[in-house]
Structure formats: C-alpha cells, structure tokens
Design an enzyme around this catalytic site. Structure first.
Site, PDB file in Angstrom:
ATOM      1  N   ASN A  37       0.804  -1.224   0.000  1.00 16.71           N
ATOM      2  CA  ASN A  37       0.000   0.000   0.000  1.00 16.71           C
ATOM      3  C   ASN A  37       0.840   1.279   0.000  1.00 16.71           C
ATOM      4  O   ASN A  37       1.618   1.508   0.926  1.00 16.71           O
ATOM      5  CB  ASN A  37      -0.917  -0.027   1.242  1.00 16.71           C
ATOM      6  CG  ASN A  37      -2.182   0.770   1.039  1.00 16.71           C
ATOM      7  OD1 ASN A  37      -2.357   1.453   0.032  1.00 16.71           O
ATOM      8  ND2 ASN A  37      -3.086   0.680   2.008  1.00 16.71           N
ATOM      9  N   HIS A 122     -15.358  -5.724   9.397  1.00 15.00           N
ATOM     10  CA  HIS A 122     -15.045  -4.409   9.962  1.00 15.00           C
ATOM     11  C   HIS A 122     -16.320  -3.602  10.174  1.00 15.00           C
ATOM     12  O   HIS A 122     -16.906  -3.100   9.209  1.00 15.00           O
ATOM     13  CB  HIS A 122     -14.183  -3.617   8.994  1.00 15.00           C
ATOM     14  CG  HIS A 122     -12.760  -4.060   8.950  1.00 15.00           C
ATOM     15  ND1 HIS A 122     -11.745  -3.226   8.597  1.00 15.00           N
ATOM     16  CD2 HIS A 122     -12.182  -5.241   9.232  1.00 15.00           C
ATOM     17  CE1 HIS A 122     -10.600  -3.888   8.640  1.00 15.00           C
ATOM     18  NE2 HIS A 122     -10.833  -5.112   9.016  1.00 15.00           N
ATOM     19  N   ARG A 147     -14.917  -6.701  14.125  1.00 13.83           N
ATOM     20  CA  ARG A 147     -13.995  -5.689  14.637  1.00 13.83           C
ATOM     21  C   ARG A 147     -14.757  -4.381  14.734  1.00 13.83           C
ATOM     22  O   ARG A 147     -15.412  -3.989  13.761  1.00 13.83           O
ATOM     23  CB  ARG A 147     -12.808  -5.545  13.685  1.00 13.83           C
ATOM     24  CG  ARG A 147     -11.733  -4.619  14.195  1.00 13.83           C
ATOM     25  CD  ARG A 147     -10.646  -4.387  13.146  1.00 13.83           C
ATOM     26  NE  ARG A 147     -10.901  -3.197  12.370  1.00 13.83           N
ATOM     27  CZ  ARG A 147      -9.981  -2.575  11.616  1.00 13.83           C
ATOM     28  NH1 ARG A 147      -8.765  -3.075  11.520  1.00 13.83           N
ATOM     29  NH2 ARG A 147     -10.290  -1.484  10.947  1.00 13.83           N
ATOM     30  N   TYR A 159      -8.302   6.274  12.454  1.00 14.69           N
ATOM     31  CA  TYR A 159      -8.026   5.036  11.741  1.00 14.69           C
ATOM     32  C   TYR A 159      -9.248   4.098  11.801  1.00 14.69           C
ATOM     33  O   TYR A 159      -9.849   3.931  12.846  1.00 14.69           O
ATOM     34  CB  TYR A 159      -6.813   4.286  12.349  1.00 14.69           C
ATOM     35  CG  TYR A 159      -6.823   2.872  11.846  1.00 14.69           C
ATOM     36  CD1 TYR A 159      -6.440   2.603  10.540  1.00 14.69           C
ATOM     37  CD2 TYR A 159      -7.353   1.830  12.610  1.00 14.69           C
ATOM     38  CE1 TYR A 159      -6.558   1.335  10.017  1.00 14.69           C
ATOM     39  CE2 TYR A 159      -7.467   0.555  12.097  1.00 14.69           C
ATOM     40  CZ  TYR A 159      -7.066   0.316  10.791  1.00 14.69           C
ATOM     41  OH  TYR A 159      -7.215  -0.929  10.268  1.00 14.69           O
ATOM     42  N   ASP A 211      -8.606  -2.712  16.691  1.00 17.01           N
ATOM     43  CA  ASP A 211      -7.258  -2.393  16.192  1.00 17.01           C
ATOM     44  C   ASP A 211      -6.841  -1.032  16.740  1.00 17.01           C
ATOM     45  O   ASP A 211      -7.509  -0.018  16.480  1.00 17.01           O
ATOM     46  CB  ASP A 211      -7.288  -2.370  14.649  1.00 17.01           C
ATOM     47  CG  ASP A 211      -5.904  -2.377  14.033  1.00 17.01           C
ATOM     48  OD1 ASP A 211      -4.918  -2.131  14.753  1.00 17.01           O
ATOM     49  OD2 ASP A 211      -5.817  -2.619  12.804  1.00 17.01           O
ATOM     50  N   HIS A 213      -3.830   0.211  16.033  1.00 18.80           N
ATOM     51  CA  HIS A 213      -3.026   0.744  14.933  1.00 18.80           C
ATOM     52  C   HIS A 213      -1.810   1.518  15.405  1.00 18.80           C
ATOM     53  O   HIS A 213      -1.532   2.635  14.947  1.00 18.80           O
ATOM     54  CB  HIS A 213      -3.896   1.577  13.984  1.00 18.80           C
ATOM     55  CG  HIS A 213      -3.634   1.294  12.544  1.00 18.80           C
ATOM     56  ND1 HIS A 213      -2.952   2.144  11.727  1.00 18.80           N
ATOM     57  CD2 HIS A 213      -3.951   0.223  11.778  1.00 18.80           C
ATOM     58  CE1 HIS A 213      -2.866   1.612  10.516  1.00 18.80           C
ATOM     59  NE2 HIS A 213      -3.457   0.442  10.519  1.00 18.80           N
ATOM     60  N   GLU A 237      -5.417  -5.378  18.742  1.00 23.26           N
ATOM     61  CA  GLU A 237      -4.399  -5.474  17.691  1.00 23.26           C
ATOM     62  C   GLU A 237      -3.427  -4.297  17.720  1.00 23.26           C
ATOM     63  O   GLU A 237      -3.845  -3.155  17.925  1.00 23.26           O
ATOM     64  CB  GLU A 237      -5.140  -5.526  16.351  1.00 23.26           C
ATOM     65  CG  GLU A 237      -4.243  -5.597  15.144  1.00 23.26           C
ATOM     66  CD  GLU A 237      -5.080  -5.624  13.855  1.00 23.26           C
ATOM     67  OE1 GLU A 237      -6.260  -6.041  13.903  1.00 23.26           O
ATOM     68  OE2 GLU A 237      -4.546  -5.210  12.819  1.00 23.26           O
ATOM     69  N   GLU A 263       1.023  -7.402  11.296  1.00 27.63           N
ATOM     70  CA  GLU A 263       0.630  -7.179   9.900  1.00 27.63           C
ATOM     71  C   GLU A 263       1.718  -6.440   9.119  1.00 27.63           C
ATOM     72  O   GLU A 263       1.779  -6.555   7.897  1.00 27.63           O
ATOM     73  CB  GLU A 263      -0.722  -6.452   9.792  1.00 27.63           C
ATOM     74  CG  GLU A 263      -0.692  -5.004  10.197  1.00 27.63           C
ATOM     75  CD  GLU A 263      -2.061  -4.331  10.081  1.00 27.63           C
ATOM     76  OE1 GLU A 263      -3.064  -4.945  10.453  1.00 27.63           O
ATOM     77  OE2 GLU A 263      -2.103  -3.187   9.617  1.00 27.63           O
ATOM     78  N   ARG A 284      -0.045 -11.949  12.817  1.00 31.67           N
ATOM     79  CA  ARG A 284      -0.885 -11.403  11.733  1.00 31.67           C
ATOM     80  C   ARG A 284      -0.222 -11.302  10.369  1.00 31.67           C
ATOM     81  O   ARG A 284      -0.770 -10.703   9.455  1.00 31.67           O
ATOM     82  CB  ARG A 284      -1.381 -10.007  12.152  1.00 31.67           C
ATOM     83  CG  ARG A 284      -2.387 -10.154  13.208  1.00 31.67           C
ATOM     84  CD  ARG A 284      -3.402  -9.083  13.369  1.00 31.67           C
ATOM     85  NE  ARG A 284      -3.643  -8.107  12.358  1.00 31.67           N
ATOM     86  CZ  ARG A 284      -4.541  -8.232  11.382  1.00 31.67           C
ATOM     87  NH1 ARG A 284      -5.246  -9.341  11.260  1.00 31.67           N
ATOM     88  NH2 ARG A 284      -4.724  -7.249  10.517  1.00 31.67           N
ATOM     89  N   HIS A 313      -3.622 -10.835   8.217  1.00 39.49           N
ATOM     90  CA  HIS A 313      -4.053  -9.544   7.691  1.00 39.49           C
ATOM     91  C   HIS A 313      -4.854  -9.791   6.398  1.00 39.49           C
ATOM     92  O   HIS A 313      -4.439 -10.589   5.560  1.00 39.49           O
ATOM     93  CB  HIS A 313      -2.791  -8.739   7.392  1.00 39.49           C
ATOM     94  CG  HIS A 313      -3.014  -7.304   7.052  1.00 39.49           C
ATOM     95  ND1 HIS A 313      -2.099  -6.578   6.346  1.00 39.49           N
ATOM     96  CD2 HIS A 313      -4.028  -6.458   7.326  1.00 39.49           C
ATOM     97  CE1 HIS A 313      -2.529  -5.336   6.203  1.00 39.49           C
ATOM     98  NE2 HIS A 313      -3.693  -5.232   6.790  1.00 39.49           N
ATOM     99  N   ASP A 317      -6.345  -3.676   0.789  1.00 40.80           N
ATOM    100  CA  ASP A 317      -5.139  -3.357   0.024  1.00 40.80           C
ATOM    101  C   ASP A 317      -4.294  -4.610  -0.239  1.00 40.80           C
ATOM    102  O   ASP A 317      -3.235  -4.522  -0.849  1.00 40.80           O
ATOM    103  CB  ASP A 317      -4.314  -2.266   0.716  1.00 40.80           C
ATOM    104  CG  ASP A 317      -4.058  -2.542   2.178  1.00 40.80           C
ATOM    105  OD1 ASP A 317      -4.988  -2.370   2.983  1.00 40.80           O
ATOM    106  OD2 ASP A 317      -2.935  -2.941   2.511  1.00 40.80           O
ATOM    107  N   GLU A 340      -8.877 -12.003   8.781  1.00 40.28           N
ATOM    108  CA  GLU A 340      -9.514 -10.709   8.526  1.00 40.28           C
ATOM    109  C   GLU A 340     -10.142 -10.728   7.128  1.00 40.28           C
ATOM    110  O   GLU A 340      -9.570 -11.263   6.189  1.00 40.28           O
ATOM    111  CB  GLU A 340      -8.462  -9.592   8.603  1.00 40.28           C
ATOM    112  CG  GLU A 340      -9.027  -8.198   8.407  1.00 40.28           C
ATOM    113  CD  GLU A 340      -7.970  -7.107   8.546  1.00 40.28           C
ATOM    114  OE1 GLU A 340      -6.767  -7.402   8.360  1.00 40.28           O
ATOM    115  OE2 GLU A 340      -8.355  -5.967   8.847  1.00 40.28           O
ATOM    116  N   TRP A 403       0.867   6.450  12.555  1.00 32.56           N
ATOM    117  CA  TRP A 403      -0.508   6.388  12.049  1.00 32.56           C
ATOM    118  C   TRP A 403      -1.070   4.993  12.245  1.00 32.56           C
ATOM    119  O   TRP A 403      -0.433   4.000  12.080  1.00 32.56           O
ATOM    120  CB  TRP A 403      -0.582   6.748  10.557  1.00 32.56           C
ATOM    121  CG  TRP A 403      -2.008   6.760  10.114  1.00 32.56           C
ATOM    122  CD1 TRP A 403      -2.959   7.706  10.392  1.00 32.56           C
ATOM    123  CD2 TRP A 403      -2.687   5.737   9.351  1.00 32.56           C
ATOM    124  NE1 TRP A 403      -4.167   7.341   9.849  1.00 32.56           N
ATOM    125  CE2 TRP A 403      -4.034   6.136   9.217  1.00 32.56           C
ATOM    126  CE3 TRP A 403      -2.268   4.527   8.806  1.00 32.56           C
ATOM    127  CZ2 TRP A 403      -4.984   5.365   8.539  1.00 32.56           C
ATOM    128  CZ3 TRP A 403      -3.201   3.751   8.130  1.00 32.56           C
ATOM    129  CH2 TRP A 403      -4.546   4.176   8.003  1.00 32.56           C
TER     130      TRP A 403
END
Ligand code: EZ4
Ligand code: CO
Length: 403
Positions: A37, A122, A147, A159, A211, A213, A237, A263, A284, A313, A317, A340, A403
C-alpha cells in the site's frame, strides 16, 4: 516445466494492486499478489527489473530453491519491498504447482484441518450509535466475529472509520499523504465506552476485536487492555509500534486481553522473539508481506510450538489473490485463529474472478485447482495506476506520530 515469462501488472480497479503472472512452456500459469500500500511502484520495479529476468528458464516446481535464491541468496535481505516481491513469486509458483497437480492448494499443504475459515468483518461508524448499527449488520449477515472501530469525539478522522458509506479504504488518492490529528487522551477516554455499548446491546455471544493501529505507548496500551477486560475481546491489535518488542512484556504484565500483532512484519525474524516469549496470542503476517506461503508456514509452525495462533491480515489493500491464497493456508494451518476479511469492491472482484465464497461467518476457498483466483488482464489494462497514500498522523501540537 520451465518458466517462459514473468509479467508485472499494476492496475487500479478502485485502488492500486501489483500482480505477477508467471507463464510456463506447458501453458499452465500462476498469479501472485505483490501489493504494498502506497509503495506499489517500488515492488513493481523490484519485480520487473530485478526478479523477473532471473526466473526465466527455471523449473517452477522448485518453489523452495527459488525462495531461498531470492531471500537468502540475495545480499540485501528482508524489508517490505523485497518480501512483497518474493511473496508474489512464491504465491504464483504455488498456484502453478497446484494447477499442475489438478488440486486445490490446501491439498498440497496437508489437506483440510477444518470445514471453513472463520472471518471477522469491519464494523465502523463516526460515533457509537453508527458503530452499533454496523455491528448489528455484520451479526445479521451471520458473522461470528466483528472488529469495532469508531470516530472519537473531538477528532476529525480516526483510523478504521470510513467516510460515507464506502467500505473502509485507508489509502487516500493524491500525490502526498493526508495529515490527520491524533489525541491519545481523547481515544483512551472514549474506547471503553464503545465496547461497553457493544456488549450491552449485543451480548457476549460473538467475538469482538479492535485495532489500536500502533498509536499507544506501552503503559497506555497496558491501561487500555486492562480497561477492556470486562468486554472480553478476542484480540487487541497492534497496541504499540512493534519495533520495540520489549513493550509487549510490559503490556503482558498488566492485562489478560489477548494481543494480535504482525501485519507489518515481513520476516520470521520479526516474529521470532515475540512468539518465543509468548508476547502475543495471534500472529498477523499475511501471505504477500511475509514472502509468500513458504515463509508464512514456517512462521505458523514456530507459533504452533507456543500456542500462538494465526490471524492473517486481510484488508482491501491485499488483492483477492492474497485472500485466495490465505484461505487455502487457513483451511490447512493447524493453529488457525481467525482471518480478517473486508469485501473488495465489485470493480476489484471483476478484475480478479475468484472461487472463494462467504457463508454464515465463514469463507471457503473452493476446490478449483490452484489458489482459485484468476486475473483478467484485459480488464486490468483499463485501470491506470493512480497515486494514493496511507495518511500520516500528528499530535494536536504538530508532533509527528505513528498512524
Ligand atoms: O491499515 O492494510 O487490520 N488492518 C489494518 C489495515 C491497514 C492497511 C494498511 O495498508 O490495520 O486497515
Ligand atoms: Co491492523
């Protein structure tokens, strides 16, 4: 059998994907996903300029030797660009081997260990009521695991939360990443309220995931894990950025909320100490970013020794090719945890016709020989690469953050 050609195709049916198609002198071909990504063209160049020429004339059945040649033979090892490229090659070669054998890929790995692959969807919303509606929609569709991510009061973008009714897509089109503002204080104040509302409304009869993140410091993550214990998460996560693996020890000392991580890992060496020290419950790494099935199964076998389970994961993407390959892996891997699953758009699915299907909370890879995902080159050629990047985050005072 000999490899005659290795084509690299970058296409953008809604988002950018990197695909490798390996052709053989016997007419059998295999396809692999090399999408990274926001760095798609780097992988495409690595493949086109440095890998494809080395494949011509090799026997595609020599998967292990080709993997070792690209991953160990090379002086500059590891890293996301290198490993995503190797992942694309490895996935395409497994596809060829399984097609040549006339078997679905899971049969070559050791056969079915379960009937289907439990997936999580999600559910996200801009606030708690919207997120509750989204959780309800997934449960209505039969999902066994969901999730939950929600916008945080006082923050414009967070996020995991889509703008509008689109399925969540983290990359934003444009020549530079979007900048977002993050506040740990606001998030930590809010997060337990979200999970309290979810369990209050829907009870405990399904798996609930979240998550973080990579946003928290170790002690903040410990506090969050502890505050979420009453809601019995399936996993929390990426609570902290995983470069500092020692951080997970501190989190473990404070909470029994299960931890999922990995991930962004691309090598078994990224996973080894975390697994050996039992610092996570789910690992992951994905087929594409961990250098294909050849390394992913080594990671899983290491994890199995420590009762760490897999939770690959599977964001949008990663192309449908990666999803298809992952499902064969998941159907076989003895220490499977969960997969996921985010729907790709219809535009994407049309470019990657696939045998996998969803039913009652599970995905099934299908029994088509190979990994069961194909690639419509003509259709793909209609969608030119369109630059898009994951956002970056700053604290309210401007400090750059994860991020
Ligand atoms: O942000 O795949 O668990 N899923 C995730 C994803 C990642 C993207 C990054 O490319 O964290 O949404
Ligand atoms: Co994640």
């Amino acid at each position: 059998m000999k490899i005659t050609e290795a084509k690299v195709i970058v296409t953008c049916p809604g988002r950018n994907f990197v695909t490798l198609k390996i052709m053989t002198d016997e007419g059998v071909y295999g396809i692999g996903d090399g999408t990274l990504n926001g760095r798609e063209l780097a992988v495409a160049s690595y493949l086109k300029d440095h890998v494809a020429p080395l494949l011509i004339g090799r026997d595609p059945h020599q998967i292990e030797d080709i993997w070792q040649y690209l991953a160990k033979g090379v002086y500059w090892r590891r890293g996301p660009v290198t490993m995503a490229s190797i992942g694309a090659v490895d996935t395409a070669l497994w596809d060829i081997k399984a097609k040549a054998a006339g078997l679905p890929l899971y049969q070559l790995l050791g056969g079915k260990s379960r009937a289907g692959v439990m997936v999580y969807g999600h559910a996200n919303g801009r606030d708690i009521p919207e997120t509750l509606d989204a959780v309800g929609e997934y449960l209505d569709k039969g999902y066994k695991a969901v999730r939950a991510q929600s916008g945080v009061p006082g923050l414009d973008a967070v996020y995991g939360v889509a703008r509008g009714k689109m399925f969540y897509e983290p990359a934003v089109k444009g020549a530079a990443p979007e900048e977002q503002i993050w506040s740990t204080e606001k998030y930590l104040e809010f997060a337990p309220k979200l999970f309290d509302a979810v369990r209050e409304k829907f009870g405990f009869d399904f798996h609930l995931l979240h998550d973080v993140h990579h946003r928290l410091t170790p002690i903040e993550a410990a506090r969050l894990g502890k505050s979420l214990e009453p809601y019995r998460l399936f996993w929390l996560e990426d609570p902290t950025p995983a470069e500092n693996q020692e951080a997970l020890k501190l989190i473990r000392q404070h909470t029994v909320t299960p931890i999922a991580i990995g991930e962004v890992f691309n090598s078994i060496h990224d996973c080894r100490e975390i697994i050996e020290n039992q610092l996570c419950d789910y690992i992951r790494t994905a087929v594409v970013h961990s250098g294909g099935i050849t390394q992913l199964r080594k990671i899983a076998m290491l994890a199995e020794l420590y009762q760490v389970r897999t939770g690959c994961h599977g964001a949008t993407d990663l192309s449908p090719i990666c999803m298809g390959a992952a499902l064969h892996f998941d159907l076989w891997v003895p220490n499977f945890g969960i997969q996921e699953y985010m729907h790709h758009t219809e535009e994407t699915d049309a470019v990657f016709p696939h045998a996998y299907s969803f039913g009652d909370g599970y995905l099934y890879p299908g029994d088509t020989p190979g990994h069961g995902v194909d690639f419509d080159e003509k259709l793909a050629a209609k969608y030119e690469y369109d630059p898009a990047y994951l956002p970056v985050a700053r604290l309210e005072d401007g400090t750059m953050w994860s991020w």
